[in-house]
Every structure is written in structure tokens, then in C-alpha cells.
Design a protein around this motif. Sequence first.
Motif, PDB file in Angstrom:
ATOM      1  N   GLU A   1      -5.793 -13.333   5.096  1.00 17.41           N
ATOM      2  CA  GLU A   1      -5.854 -12.786   6.451  1.00 17.41           C
ATOM      3  C   GLU A   1      -4.473 -12.858   7.104  1.00 17.41           C
ATOM      4  OE1 GLU A   1      -8.007 -13.469  10.806  1.00 17.41           O
ATOM      5  OE2 GLU A   1      -8.504 -14.794   9.138  1.00 17.41           O
ATOM      6  N   TRP A   2      -3.843 -14.036   7.030  1.00 17.95           N
ATOM      7  CA  TRP A   2      -2.523 -14.201   7.622  1.00 17.95           C
ATOM      8  C   TRP A   2      -1.482 -13.382   6.870  1.00 17.95           C
ATOM      9  CZ3 TRP A   2      -0.823 -16.610  12.006  1.00 17.95           C
ATOM     10  CH2 TRP A   2      -1.752 -17.402  12.707  1.00 17.95           C
ATOM     11  N   GLN A   3      -1.673 -13.179   5.587  1.00 16.20           N
ATOM     12  CA  GLN A   3      -0.717 -12.416   4.790  1.00 16.20           C
ATOM     13  C   GLN A   3      -0.769 -10.925   5.107  1.00 16.20           C
ATOM     14  OE1 GLN A   3      -1.463 -12.541   0.561  1.00 16.20           O
ATOM     15  NE2 GLN A   3       0.124 -11.029   0.111  1.00 16.20           N
ATOM     16  N   ILE A   4      -1.994 -10.388   5.262  1.00 13.55           N
ATOM     17  CA  ILE A   4      -2.168  -8.937   5.285  1.00 13.55           C
ATOM     18  C   ILE A   4      -2.643  -8.391   6.635  1.00 13.55           C
ATOM     19  CG2 ILE A   4      -3.462  -7.036   4.228  1.00 13.55           C
ATOM     20  CD1 ILE A   4      -3.626  -8.832   1.685  1.00 13.55           C
ATOM     21  N   GLU A   5      -3.471  -9.162   7.344  1.00 13.52           N
ATOM     22  CA  GLU A   5      -4.167  -8.612   8.505  1.00 13.52           C
ATOM     23  C   GLU A   5      -3.588  -9.027   9.853  1.00 13.52           C
ATOM     24  OE1 GLU A   5      -8.373  -9.485   8.119  1.00 13.52           O
ATOM     25  OE2 GLU A   5      -8.191  -9.429   5.931  1.00 13.52           O
ATOM     26  N   ARG A   6      -2.636  -9.923   9.869  1.00 15.26           N
ATOM     27  CA  ARG A   6      -2.150 -10.466  11.134  1.00 15.26           C
ATOM     28  C   ARG A   6      -0.798  -9.890  11.567  1.00 15.26           C
ATOM     29  NH1 ARG A   6      -5.351 -15.276  12.280  1.00 15.26           N
ATOM     30  NH2 ARG A   6      -4.084 -15.471  14.161  1.00 15.26           N
ATOM     31  N   GLY A   7      -0.346  -8.840  10.927  1.00 22.55           N
ATOM     32  CA  GLY A   7       0.904  -8.212  11.307  1.00 22.55           C
ATOM     33  C   GLY A   7       2.108  -8.942  10.749  1.00 22.55           C
ATOM     34  N   GLY A   8       3.250  -8.234  10.737  1.00 18.10           N
ATOM     35  CA  GLY A   8       4.475  -8.869  10.260  1.00 18.10           C
ATOM     36  C   GLY A   8       4.554  -8.967   8.753  1.00 18.10           C
ATOM     37  N   THR A   9       5.246  -9.981   8.275  1.00 19.97           N
ATOM     38  CA  THR A   9       5.529 -10.115   6.846  1.00 19.97           C
ATOM     39  C   THR A   9       4.471 -10.963   6.135  1.00 19.97           C
ATOM     40  OG1 THR A   9       6.815 -12.131   7.107  1.00 19.97           O
ATOM     41  CG2 THR A   9       7.981 -10.047   7.414  1.00 19.97           C
ATOM     42  N   TRP A  10       4.531 -10.921   4.798  1.00 17.83           N
ATOM     43  CA  TRP A  10       3.632 -11.742   3.988  1.00 17.83           C
ATOM     44  C   TRP A  10       3.880 -13.233   4.171  1.00 17.83           C
ATOM     45  CZ3 TRP A  10       3.281  -9.563  -1.683  1.00 17.83           C
ATOM     46  CH2 TRP A  10       2.695  -8.287  -1.651  1.00 17.83           C
ATOM     47  N   ASP A  11       5.100 -13.594   4.600  1.00 15.98           N
ATOM     48  CA  ASP A  11       5.497 -14.997   4.606  1.00 15.98           C
ATOM     49  C   ASP A  11       4.504 -15.891   5.350  1.00 15.98           C
ATOM     50  OD1 ASP A  11       7.628 -13.560   3.662  1.00 15.98           O
ATOM     51  OD2 ASP A  11       9.133 -14.523   4.894  1.00 15.98           O
ATOM     52  N   LYS A  12       3.913 -15.358   6.420  1.00 19.82           N
ATOM     53  CA  LYS A  12       2.996 -16.177   7.225  1.00 19.82           C
ATOM     54  C   LYS A  12       1.826 -16.691   6.403  1.00 19.82           C
ATOM     55  CE  LYS A  12       2.160 -13.123  10.419  1.00 19.82           C
ATOM     56  NZ  LYS A  12       1.649 -12.497  11.651  1.00 19.82           N
ATOM     57  N   GLY A  13       1.272 -15.840   5.548  1.00 24.40           N
ATOM     58  CA  GLY A  13       0.115 -16.241   4.762  1.00 24.40           C
ATOM     59  C   GLY A  13       0.451 -17.022   3.515  1.00 24.40           C
TER      60      GLY A  13
ATOM     61  N   PRO B   1       0.272   0.155  -4.455  1.00 24.56           N
ATOM     62  CA  PRO B   1       0.991   0.854  -5.522  1.00 24.56           C
ATOM     63  C   PRO B   1       1.884  -0.085  -6.326  1.00 24.56           C
ATOM     64  CG  PRO B   1       1.994   1.295  -3.373  1.00 24.56           C
ATOM     65  CD  PRO B   1       0.718   0.552  -3.106  1.00 24.56           C
ATOM     66  N   VAL B   2       2.123   0.294  -7.570  1.00 21.44           N
ATOM     67  CA  VAL B   2       3.058  -0.473  -8.399  1.00 21.44           C
ATOM     68  C   VAL B   2       4.452  -0.319  -7.788  1.00 21.44           C
ATOM     69  CG1 VAL B   2       4.126  -0.643 -10.675  1.00 21.44           C
ATOM     70  CG2 VAL B   2       1.661  -0.200 -10.467  1.00 21.44           C
ATOM     71  N   PRO B   3       5.134  -1.412  -7.490  1.00 20.36           N
ATOM     72  CA  PRO B   3       6.428  -1.314  -6.805  1.00 20.36           C
ATOM     73  C   PRO B   3       7.519  -0.729  -7.698  1.00 20.36           C
ATOM     74  CG  PRO B   3       5.955  -3.584  -7.379  1.00 20.36           C
ATOM     75  CD  PRO B   3       4.716  -2.817  -7.686  1.00 20.36           C
ATOM     76  N   SER B   4       8.430   0.013  -7.069  1.00 18.22           N
ATOM     77  CA  SER B   4       9.574   0.562  -7.797  1.00 18.22           C
ATOM     78  C   SER B   4      10.735  -0.426  -7.835  1.00 18.22           C
ATOM     79  CB  SER B   4      10.035   1.866  -7.149  1.00 18.22           C
ATOM     80  OG  SER B   4      10.378   1.659  -5.788  1.00 18.22           O
ATOM     81  N   GLU B   5      10.724  -1.404  -6.931  1.00 19.75           N
ATOM     82  CA  GLU B   5      11.686  -2.498  -6.925  1.00 19.75           C
ATOM     83  C   GLU B   5      10.910  -3.784  -6.636  1.00 19.75           C
ATOM     84  OE1 GLU B   5      15.305  -2.154  -4.742  1.00 19.75           O
ATOM     85  OE2 GLU B   5      15.389   0.026  -4.951  1.00 19.75           O
ATOM     86  N   PRO B   6      11.457  -4.938  -7.011  1.00 20.70           N
ATOM     87  CA  PRO B   6      10.732  -6.189  -6.752  1.00 20.70           C
ATOM     88  C   PRO B   6      10.409  -6.375  -5.272  1.00 20.70           C
ATOM     89  CG  PRO B   6      12.537  -6.569  -8.290  1.00 20.70           C
ATOM     90  CD  PRO B   6      12.689  -5.163  -7.790  1.00 20.70           C
ATOM     91  N   VAL B   7       9.176  -6.811  -5.015  1.00 18.37           N
ATOM     92  CA  VAL B   7       8.737  -7.165  -3.666  1.00 18.37           C
ATOM     93  C   VAL B   7       9.107  -8.632  -3.452  1.00 18.37           C
ATOM     94  CG1 VAL B   7       6.737  -7.459  -2.146  1.00 18.37           C
ATOM     95  CG2 VAL B   7       6.846  -5.499  -3.721  1.00 18.37           C
ATOM     96  N   VAL B   8       9.921  -8.903  -2.451  1.00 21.69           N
ATOM     97  CA  VAL B   8      10.465 -10.245  -2.237  1.00 21.69           C
ATOM     98  C   VAL B   8       9.924 -10.835  -0.941  1.00 21.69           C
ATOM     99  CG1 VAL B   8      12.576 -11.619  -1.979  1.00 21.69           C
ATOM    100  CG2 VAL B   8      12.579  -9.582  -3.451  1.00 21.69           C
ATOM    101  N   PHE B   9       9.441 -12.077  -1.011  1.00 25.45           N
ATOM    102  CA  PHE B   9       9.045 -12.819   0.181  1.00 25.45           C
ATOM    103  C   PHE B   9       9.366 -14.289  -0.046  1.00 25.45           C
ATOM    104  CE2 PHE B   9       5.327 -12.666  -2.571  1.00 25.45           C
ATOM    105  CZ  PHE B   9       4.821 -13.946  -2.519  1.00 25.45           C
ATOM    106  N   ASN B  10       9.109 -15.103   0.969  1.00 22.52           N
ATOM    107  CA  ASN B  10       9.449 -16.529   0.891  1.00 22.52           C
ATOM    108  C   ASN B  10       8.226 -17.408   1.085  1.00 22.52           C
ATOM    109  OD1 ASN B  10      12.493 -16.455   0.864  1.00 22.52           O
ATOM    110  ND2 ASN B  10      12.101 -15.296   2.728  1.00 22.52           N
ATOM    111  N   LYS B  11       8.276 -18.562   0.459  1.00 28.61           N
ATOM    112  CA  LYS B  11       7.412 -19.673   0.842  1.00 28.61           C
ATOM    113  C   LYS B  11       8.341 -20.718   1.465  1.00 28.61           C
ATOM    114  CE  LYS B  11       3.748 -20.796  -1.840  1.00 28.61           C
ATOM    115  NZ  LYS B  11       2.543 -19.989  -1.587  1.00 28.61           N
TER     116      LYS B  11
END
Length: 281
Positions: free
Chosen positions: A160-172, A90-100
Motif C-alpha cells: 500500500e505504501w509502495q504503490i497506493e500512497r503516492g510518491g516513490t516506492w521508497d516509502k513502502g 511492463p518489463v523495464p527497458s532500464e533498471p528500476v532503482v529505489f532505496n531501502k
Amino acid sequence: MKLLRFGERGQETPGALDAQGRIRDLSSVVGDIDGSVLGDAALAKLRGVDLASLPLVAEGVRIGPCVGRVGKFICIGLNYADHAAESNLPVPSEPVVFNKWTSAIIGPNDDVEIPRGSTKSDWEVELGVVIGKPTKYIGVEQALDHVAGYCVINDVSEREWQIERGGTWDKGKGFDTFGPLGPWLVTRDEVPDPQKLALWLEVDGHRYQNGNTSTMIFSVAQVISYLSKCMSLQPGDVISTGTPPGVGMGVKPVPVFLKAGQTMRLGIEGLGEQQQKTVAA
């Protein structure tokens, strides 16, 4: 100004492009292109330097990340509605924040490593924003005054690491080499409106992404203001503001992902181009 860093990895020298597009050595003026020289007063002083009087750098030198000693590498996800749609989110209602992680940062033309066992490594051309002065609880109207400049970023992602491995996006998102920055840090006076920039990406000559920052859900100013309510932003922090549609994950009917031996080429209007070869980690 177009500021840059050149030379061997980990030993980069500060530089700038002169009027003819040639690299001049800035090491007699500043120690590095980092948070210590990105405030308005320091940049004004750099603008007063006669670049023609500085040593000319030989052609073909390696270009490093355009910012050194990055403190935070913050990313915004799903910031283009059509990219959210191709991601089936879905289009987010607030910014989606993650880290590299900062260990992901490389030069704009350095090799990108495909992680061992990866079958879902992907590309994302993004507008990078570099903070120039301390920023906390800043309003949208003042947010762009806190920007030192802009650059090209390839937010390379392992899905795969971002979406399918559990936890946050940061891993992928944070694998080594997944954060090419540059070639130049283009100071904000040369980018009158960051919401009017064309951006594109090709893999092996095929154009996959062709977008414009005008279609962002949350503008650069809105992103900076929002983040400043979550954390203090410091000079030299880098924000990657999201990608337009055309990522490999969204190709229909069968997604297309990166493998070793390919070439990514990408760029943003007025901010330069990157080119990376993919290699096995």
C-alpha cells in the motif's frame, strides 16, 4: 570465505565460518566486517588467517547483518520478467532503482515488524551484492571485479505504501526491519557465476518463490555498471538485485499478505538461509 557478524544488536563481533561450518571469532584480526576490510588486498589477508587458531563461538549465538556500517542500500525493481508480469507492470527497458533506508537492516533471523495498520506487507527473496572497492563509471566487463561478495536479502515490502500512497516506492520499502541481510557474506571467489543461483522463499512452510538468477533481465554486472553511472559506489554498499515471481501481491485469484505470527524462510544456493518471524510493530 563466509564472513559474518554475531552477537547482540548494535554490538556485533566479526566472525567467519571454518571448514566444519563453525563460527570463529575474528575480532583479534579485524574490527568489523565493513567497507574497510572488503577490498581485494584486505580479503586476501583474511584468507591467510588460520581460522582453527581463533576462538570458537558458542552455538546458538545471534547472527547479525553480514555487513556493518552500510553506506547505501540500493535496490533494483522488476528485474525478473515474470515478476513484472505478476505485478501488472511492463518489463523495464532500464533498471528500476529505489532505496531501502539503512535503518531497515536487521540480522537474517531477527523478527520482522508488520507496520501498524498494514494489510499488504509482502516478501521478496533477492540476491544481495556487496561492493568491495570504489566504483564509478565502470564497464560491464570489469563490474564483478568490484564485488566483495554476495548474500541473501529479504526485500520486505509494504505494498500500500509502495504503490497506493503516492510518491516513490521508497516509502513502502524502508520500514524498520524490512532489510534482513545474511547470514553470511560469501566472497566472490566462492561464487564463480552469480547468474546461476537458485533462490526460494516459504511462508509457514508453503513454497511461494522458486527462481534462478539466470532469468534476471539485467545481470549483476549490468546493474553495477548502470548504478556506477548514476552514483559512486563505495565499499560496503549493498545492492539488492530484484526478486523472482511468487510474491504475495501476485498470488491469484486473491493476493496473500503477511500478518503477525507467521514464519518466513528463504535461501539462495551456496549463500545460506534466513528465517524470520513476523510480529506486530
